[in-house]
Design an enzyme around this catalytic site. Structure first.
Site, PDB file in Angstrom:
ATOM      1  N   ASP A 161       0.858  -1.181   0.000  1.00 14.62           N
ATOM      2  CA  ASP A 161       0.000   0.000   0.000  1.00 14.62           C
ATOM      3  C   ASP A 161       0.892   1.228   0.000  1.00 14.62           C
ATOM      4  O   ASP A 161       2.064   1.132   0.344  1.00 14.62           O
ATOM      5  CB  ASP A 161      -0.790   0.038   1.320  1.00 14.62           C
ATOM      6  CG  ASP A 161      -2.164  -0.564   1.133  1.00 14.62           C
ATOM      7  OD1 ASP A 161      -2.423  -1.010   0.020  1.00 14.62           O
ATOM      8  OD2 ASP A 161      -2.940  -0.581   2.093  1.00 14.62           O
ATOM      9  N   ASP A 482      -4.156  -2.330   5.171  1.00 13.11           N
ATOM     10  CA  ASP A 482      -4.658  -1.879   6.472  1.00 13.11           C
ATOM     11  C   ASP A 482      -6.183  -1.847   6.536  1.00 13.11           C
ATOM     12  O   ASP A 482      -6.770  -1.904   7.597  1.00 13.11           O
ATOM     13  CB  ASP A 482      -4.085  -0.493   6.830  1.00 13.11           C
ATOM     14  CG  ASP A 482      -4.325   0.521   5.722  1.00 13.11           C
ATOM     15  OD1 ASP A 482      -4.974   0.159   4.721  1.00 13.11           O
ATOM     16  OD2 ASP A 482      -3.861   1.670   5.848  1.00 13.11           O
TER      17      ASP A 482
END
Length: 562
Positions: A161, A482
């Site tokens: 990410d 996340d």
């Protein structure tokens, strides 16, 4: 009462029916269940487990062959010596003695076999893994599954990410476009028209989760604490920089009085809140990805705070002069807009496309999320260790490219690909919309940045790399995530890394390792300890096999010569 009793009886009956198959010793249900159990796909072994199983089988076979040869030689030696050379005859009363000899030879054979198998190997592997897991804890890696530790030593690709992992996840508004002016730093509140300022305060304060707040710093001289969604924290911080407070607006219009909220999701990439106006009618505040929201704007606030028409060519000019320069500097651009509905006629709130059309643009802000200082070095180490790092993000492609260049994922002069989610899907799917592995195999080796991607794209990429057969060995993929929507990709990957601070419970549950400090450089430490497990096990095998080979040779020669 009777009704409730009948209901209870029915429920008890249902429970009894459900439990019956468990009680029956034979019957179709159990057979079906057994079939299901056997047909269920087995969990794939980790690379180390696969190699060790193969080695153990080879050692076992070698030991078995050696012991069989030993037994055959001893038996032949005894038979030739006794019955041929000495010329004895097999007497019935001597049978127990001869059998005793044969049993002795068999026991020697079993001894050779037992010596050949390294029974300490599973224990050594477990101890090595447990030791590495303990050490990894100190390096901010909380290992949830023991074998993830050694799998990480084999990693060949990392799909990361951007927000929070490669960057600090401390968002701040550094540029803004308000009232036909592009401000390179926070504008002076006095220079802005009161109407624009008032709309801006309401658009940010109301159209954000009320749980998002900016709290005073814990220590004197520290940075203010950001609680909640980081992008919204950046916008609230922008209001504070403009010397305006968002709290009075929220107190005046508490959360329960909001008429309707369209929450943010990865498809619409925007969030909207509907409020009632005091004089009747409704006002919709909307915020989201600038290139998506600007398409829905038909007017914009001028420098005096009046509404001006906003045509497609104005939008193209704004993209060229404002949004692209911001994105090229690595800023995430967010557009803030509103729309008023007159009193009397209530619109159809379920028809989202109509509600979110004809908007008026208030401002476009550029939010910076600085790259973590230690990330470029960590990525350089990964590349040196033969691991390809790819960035998968929801940001637009210019921002993603700028951040990837800062991190070192994109090197100047390299022949690599940076794609948007739409383009990626167009290239890998056939006319029916099915994913074709052959098409994916042409793309993923060069792909370094996947921007404006949905959670499905992330899962598709990870699955495609794992299932690919173009290399001699299959790729071992690690993924960081996340959000709740990262769950499928984390589950599919060989090793899933969830964020300990910003990560949701769903992401943590789907992961194998939790990064307690949300930092990419901790992944490098995980690779290091994973490779350390390999080294430890190979050293142990070297020691163990030396002992075993010597023992087998001694037992074999001793049995045959003496």
């Amino acid at each position: 009462v009777e009704n409730s009793q009948n209901k209870a009886k029915k429920q008890d009956g249902a429970v009894a029916m459900e439990m019956q198959p468990l009680k029956s010793a034979e019957g179709g249900e159990l057979e079906d269940r057994e079939k299901k159990r056997t047909s269920a796909p087995k969990k794939e072994k980790s690379v180390l487990q696969g190699k060790l199983t193969k080695l153990a089988v080879q050692i076992g076979k070698a030991g078995l062959v050696m012991s069989a040869i030993t037994v055959i030689i001893l038996v032949l030696y005894f038979v030739i010596q006794t019955f041929v050379l000495d010329g004895r005859v097999w007497l019935a009363e001597c049978t127990p003695i001869y059998v005793q000899y044969f049993v002795k030879f068999f026991i020697i054979g079993v001894t050779v076999l037992v010596v050949a198998v390294p029974e300490g190997l599973p224990l050594a592997v477990t101890i090595s893994l447990a030791y590495s897991v303990k050490k990894m804890m100190k390096d901010n890696n909380l290992v949830r599954h023991l074998d993830a530790c050694e799998t990480m030593g084999n990693a060949t690709a990392i799909c990361s990410d951007k927000t929070g992992t490669l960057t600090t996840n401390r968002m701040t508004v550094v540029q803004a476009y308000l009232g036909n002016t592009h401000y390179r730093q926070t504008p002076d509140p006095g220079s802005l028209p009161p109407r624009i300022l008032d709309l801006l305060v309401h658009a940010i304060a109301i159209n954000s989760a009320y749980t998002t707040k900016i709290l005073p710093p814990e220590k004197d001289g520290g940075l203010p604490r950001q609680v909640g969604n980081k992008t919204e924290c950046a916008l609230l911080g922008f209001l504070l920089d403009l010397r305006r407070d968002y709290q009075p607006v929220r107190d005046q219009l508490p959360e329960e009085k909001l008429y309707k909220v369209y929450t943010f999701n990865s498809v619409r990439k925007s969030m909207s809140t509907v409020t009632r106006l005091p004089q009747g009618g409704f006002r919709v505040f909307s915020k989201g990805a600038s290139e998506i929201l600007l398409r829905k704007c038909s007017s914009i606030l001028s420098s005096s705070g009046e509404l001006c028409s906003f045509r497609p060519r104005d939008r193209d000019e704004m993209v060229k002069k404002v949004i692209e320069p911001m994105a090229c500097e690595g800023l995430r651009t967010i557009c803030l807009a509103f729309r008023d509905f007159p009193a009397g006629l209530e619109p159809d709130w379920d028809n989202e496309n109509d509600i979110m059309g004809e908007l008026t643009c208030i401002a476009v802000v550029g939010i910076e999320d600085p790259v973590r200082p230690e990330v470029p070095e960590a990525i350089r180490k990964c590349q040196k260790a033969g691991i390809t790092v790819r960035m998968v993000t929801g940001d637009n492609i210019s921002t993603a490219r700028a951040i990837a260049a800062k991190c070192g994922i994109l090197q100047p002069g390299e022949d690599v690909l940076c794609l948007e989610g739409k383009e990626f899907n167009r290239r890998i799917r056939n006319e029916k919309g099915e994913i074709e592995q052959e098409q994916l195999d042409k793309i993923w080796p060069k792909l370094r940045v996947l921007a404006r991607s949905s959670p499905t794209d992330k899962h598709t990429l990870v699955k495609g790399i794992i299932d690919s057969t173009i290399g001699e060995q299959r790729q071992v993929v690690a993924v960081t995530g996340d959000g709740t929507n990262d769950g499928p990709a984390l589950k599919k990957a060989d090793v899933g890394f969830a964020m300990g601070i910003a990560g949701t419970d769903v992401a943590k549950e789907a992961s194998d390792i939790i990064l307690t400090d949300d930092n990419f450089s901790s992944i490098v430490k995980a690779v290091m300890w994973g490779r350390n497990v390999y080294d430890s096990i190979s050293k142990f095998l070297q020691f163990q096999l030396t002992v075993n080979v010597v023992a087998v040779v001694v037992a074999f020669t001793g049995a045959c010569i003496t």
